[in-house]
Design a protein around this motif. Structure first.
Motif, PDB file in Angstrom:
ATOM      1  N   LEU A   1     -20.958  -9.419  10.984  1.00 33.70           N
ATOM      2  CA  LEU A   1     -21.521  -8.581  12.038  1.00 33.70           C
ATOM      3  C   LEU A   1     -22.230  -7.364  11.446  1.00 33.70           C
ATOM      4  CD1 LEU A   1     -18.616  -8.670  14.665  1.00 33.70           C
ATOM      5  CD2 LEU A   1     -20.801  -9.892  14.761  1.00 33.70           C
ATOM      6  N   ALA A   2     -21.650  -6.790  10.401  1.00 36.07           N
ATOM      7  CA  ALA A   2     -22.275  -5.630   9.760  1.00 36.07           C
ATOM      8  C   ALA A   2     -23.603  -6.016   9.120  1.00 36.07           C
ATOM      9  CB  ALA A   2     -21.335  -5.050   8.702  1.00 36.07           C
ATOM     10  N   ALA A   3     -23.639  -7.183   8.481  1.00 37.69           N
ATOM     11  CA  ALA A   3     -24.886  -7.647   7.867  1.00 37.69           C
ATOM     12  C   ALA A   3     -25.938  -7.933   8.926  1.00 37.69           C
ATOM     13  CB  ALA A   3     -24.615  -8.893   7.031  1.00 37.69           C
ATOM     14  N   ALA A   4     -25.527  -8.539  10.035  1.00 35.75           N
ATOM     15  CA  ALA A   4     -26.474  -8.849  11.107  1.00 35.75           C
ATOM     16  C   ALA A   4     -27.027  -7.572  11.736  1.00 35.75           C
ATOM     17  CB  ALA A   4     -25.800  -9.714  12.156  1.00 35.75           C
ATOM     18  N   ARG A   5     -26.160  -6.578  11.925  1.00 36.69           N
ATOM     19  CA  ARG A   5     -26.626  -5.310  12.491  1.00 36.69           C
ATOM     20  C   ARG A   5     -27.622  -4.633  11.557  1.00 36.69           C
ATOM     21  NH1 ARG A   5     -21.126  -4.893  14.402  1.00 36.69           N
ATOM     22  NH2 ARG A   5     -20.536  -3.809  12.478  1.00 36.69           N
TER      23      ARG A   5
END
Length: 241
Positions: free
Chosen positions: A178-182
């Motif tokens: 999720l952090a990478a996608a954000r």
């Protein structure tokens, strides 16, 4: 992708959903005629858009939208499993299976499809436009800025289309994903302006291709419109005979 010039010359997700609805309506009607009056369509394909690349808003243009990034990371949206046929309604057996196969065949024959030549041309032109876009100096510069933005955010990624592969094979969505996608979504629309640059360049290449193939593409658009109208008639009960 649906707003690109070449998208006007191929069946979109709405037509795909109409085709499913038409097929299901034909199969239900056929099964009733075959003597299975209780058949309501349980187990048939749900009338929803097909799973394709548009289900995951990530690609060579980066990641579009903080909403999906926060909710699904790099995993496509989960769809509910189709409902299994109700055995208590008298489904099953060789006669039933034979009727289903025959009704599937009849539905496919009645629905048909636009001539494949036009669809093949649209696919070829899409490929040509995306290859040209990937090599365009404006896109290459934006991708370089995107990679720098991602590195600043703590994620080493040379090209945006490779980043999802790091996470999508995992069975569950993690906080790291999720952090990478954000970060991807932020860098896509931030200083790199990758998405804006990519789609503007792609739009330009496609407009050139449309102009050079106007006659064949006009015929393809008419074929798609005719198929759409046919599906509407089948869904409403016209043309089932």
């Amino acid at each position: 992708m649906t707003g690109l010039p070449l998208s006007a010359y191929r069946a979109d997700d709405q037509i795909a959903v109409k085709e499913i609805k038409a097929r299901n309506a034909l199969i239900v009607s056929c099964m009733h005629t075959a003597g299975y009056a209780a058949f309501t369509g349980d187990g048939l394909q749900p009338a929803q858009p097909p799973d394709n690349l548009t289900a995951l808003p990530a690609g060579p243009w980066g990641y579009i939208g903080p909403g999906p990034a926060n909710a699904q990371g790099f995993h496509p949206p989960r769809r509910p499993a189709p409902r299994a046929p109700d055995a208590s309604a008298g489904y099953g057996g060789e006669a039933y299976d034979a009727a289903r196969v025959d009704c599937d065949r009849q539905a496919a024959e009645k629905i048909g499809s636009p001539p494949p030549k036009g669809a093949d041309l649209v696919g070829q032109l899409f490929d040509e436009s995306t290859k040209a876009t990937a090599q365009d100096a404006r896109v290459l510069a934006a991708r370089k800025d995107w990679a720098s933005c991602m590195a600043t955010a703590g994620f080493e990624a040379a090209v945006p289309e490779e980043l999802p592969k790091t996470y999508e094979a995992a069975p569950e969505i993690t906080q790291a994903e999720l952090a990478a996608a954000r970060a991807d979504a932020d860098c896509t629309t931030g200083t790199s302006r990758l998405a804006a640059v990519y789609f503007a360049v792609l739009d330009g290449y496609q407009r050139q291709l449309v102009d050079r193939n106007a006659e064949a593409l006009t015929a393809q658009k008419e074929a798609v419109r005719a198929q759409d109208a046919k599906l509407t008639r089948l869904i409403t009960g016209e043309g089932k005979g």
